[in-house]
Design a protein around this motif. Structure first.
Motif, PDB file in Angstrom:
ATOM      1  N   ARG A 152       0.820  -1.207   0.000  1.00 42.20           N
ATOM      2  CA  ARG A 152       0.000   0.000   0.000  1.00 42.20           C
ATOM      3  C   ARG A 152       0.854   1.258   0.000  1.00 42.20           C
ATOM      4  N   ASP A 155       1.803   2.151  -3.268  1.00 42.65           N
ATOM      5  CA  ASP A 155       0.645   2.290  -4.162  1.00 42.65           C
ATOM      6  C   ASP A 155       0.488   1.093  -5.100  1.00 42.65           C
ATOM      7  N   ASP A 159      -6.547   0.171  -1.004  1.00 39.83           N
ATOM      8  CA  ASP A 159      -6.621   0.529   0.409  1.00 39.83           C
ATOM      9  C   ASP A 159      -7.787  -0.129   1.152  1.00 39.83           C
TER      10      ASP A 159
END
Length: 201
Positions: A152, A155, A159
Motif C-alpha cells: 500500500r 501504491d 486501500d
C-alpha cells in the motif's frame, strides 16, 4: 505505517510420548512427508502407505508408526506445506520488495492447487488447518498483513482490502480450482491478484 515483521517459527515436530523425536526419527518423518506430498500430487490419494514408505526409502513400519492412518499423513503433509509457506513469507518480509505480497500470494495459490486433493480430503473429514496448526496460520496471516502494508505504501495494493479478505480469497481460489478441473495456477492467480491492485478510475 508498516508493522514490524513477525518472528519466524519452526515447523511443528511430532512428539513421541511427550518427548521430541530423535534426530534420525525426525529425518525419517520428514522424508515420509516429502514423499507423500509428491505422490499425492502426482498419483492421487489412492497411493498406499507402503508405496509412500518405498519412495521415502524407509520401512513400512516407520510410516505406520508415525502415521497410523492416511488422514494423519494428509494432515502432516498440509501442515508441512503451511510451514514452508511461512518460511517463504519470512524471507520475503525481510526484503524491501514492495511487490513481495504478490509473490507470496502467487506461491500460496500455486501451492494450494498443487495439494488440492489432500486439502479436499481433509475438508471432507472435517479438519480445519486453522485449528490444526493455529500458530502457523496466525504467523502466515501476520506476514500477509505486513506485506500488504508495504504494498500500500508503494501504491501497489488497494486501500480497502484487509488481510482476512486476502486469506479468504486464497481459500476461494482453491474452490475455484476444484470447480474448474485443471486450471493454470498462474492464470487463476493473476485473475485474483489483479483485483488487489489499485483500480484505475
Amino acid at each position: 505505517m508498516n508493522q514490524p515483521p513477525p518472528e519466524p517459527i519452526s515447523p511443528p515436530a511430532a512428539p513421541v510420548r511427550g518427548r521430541e523425536l530423535r534426530a534420525d526419527a525426525r529425518r525419517n518423518r520428514e522424508r515420509v512427508v516429502a514423499a507423500a506430498q509428491q505422490l499425492f500430487a502426482t498419483e492421487g490419494l489412492g497411493v498406499s502407505l507402503d508405496e509412500v514408505a518405498r519412495r521415502a526409502g524407509v520401512g513400512p513400519g516407520t510410516v505406520h508408526r508415525h502415521f497410523p492412518t492416511k488422514e494423519a499423513l494428509y494432515l502432516a503433509v498440509s501442515i508441512d506445506q503451511i510451514a514452508q509457506l511461512v518460511a517463504e513469507a519470512s524471507t520475503l518480509t525481510a526484503t524491501d520488495d514492495p511487490a513481495a505480497l504478490f509473490t507470496l500470494l502467487s506461491r500460496m495459490i500455486a501451492n494450494g492447487i498443487e495439494n488440492i486433493l489432500v486439502k479436499s480430503a481433509l475438508s471432507a473429514i472435517g479438519f480445519d488447518l486453522r485449528t490444526a496448526a493455529p500458530e502457523l496460520a496466525h504467523t502466515l496471516t501476520a506476514h500477509v498483513e505486513t506485506l500488504l502494508a508495504r504494498a500500500r505504501t508503494a501504491d501497489l495494493a488497494r486501500d480497502d482490502v484487509t488481510p482476512r479478505e486476502i486469506m479468504a480469497l486464497i481459500a476461494g481460489a482453491l474452490h475455484a480450482a476444484a470447480y474448474a478441473g485443471e486450471p493454470s495456477p498462474s492464470h487463476l492467480g493473476a485473475i485474483i491478484l489483479d483485483g488487489l491492485r489499485p483500480q484505475v478510475r
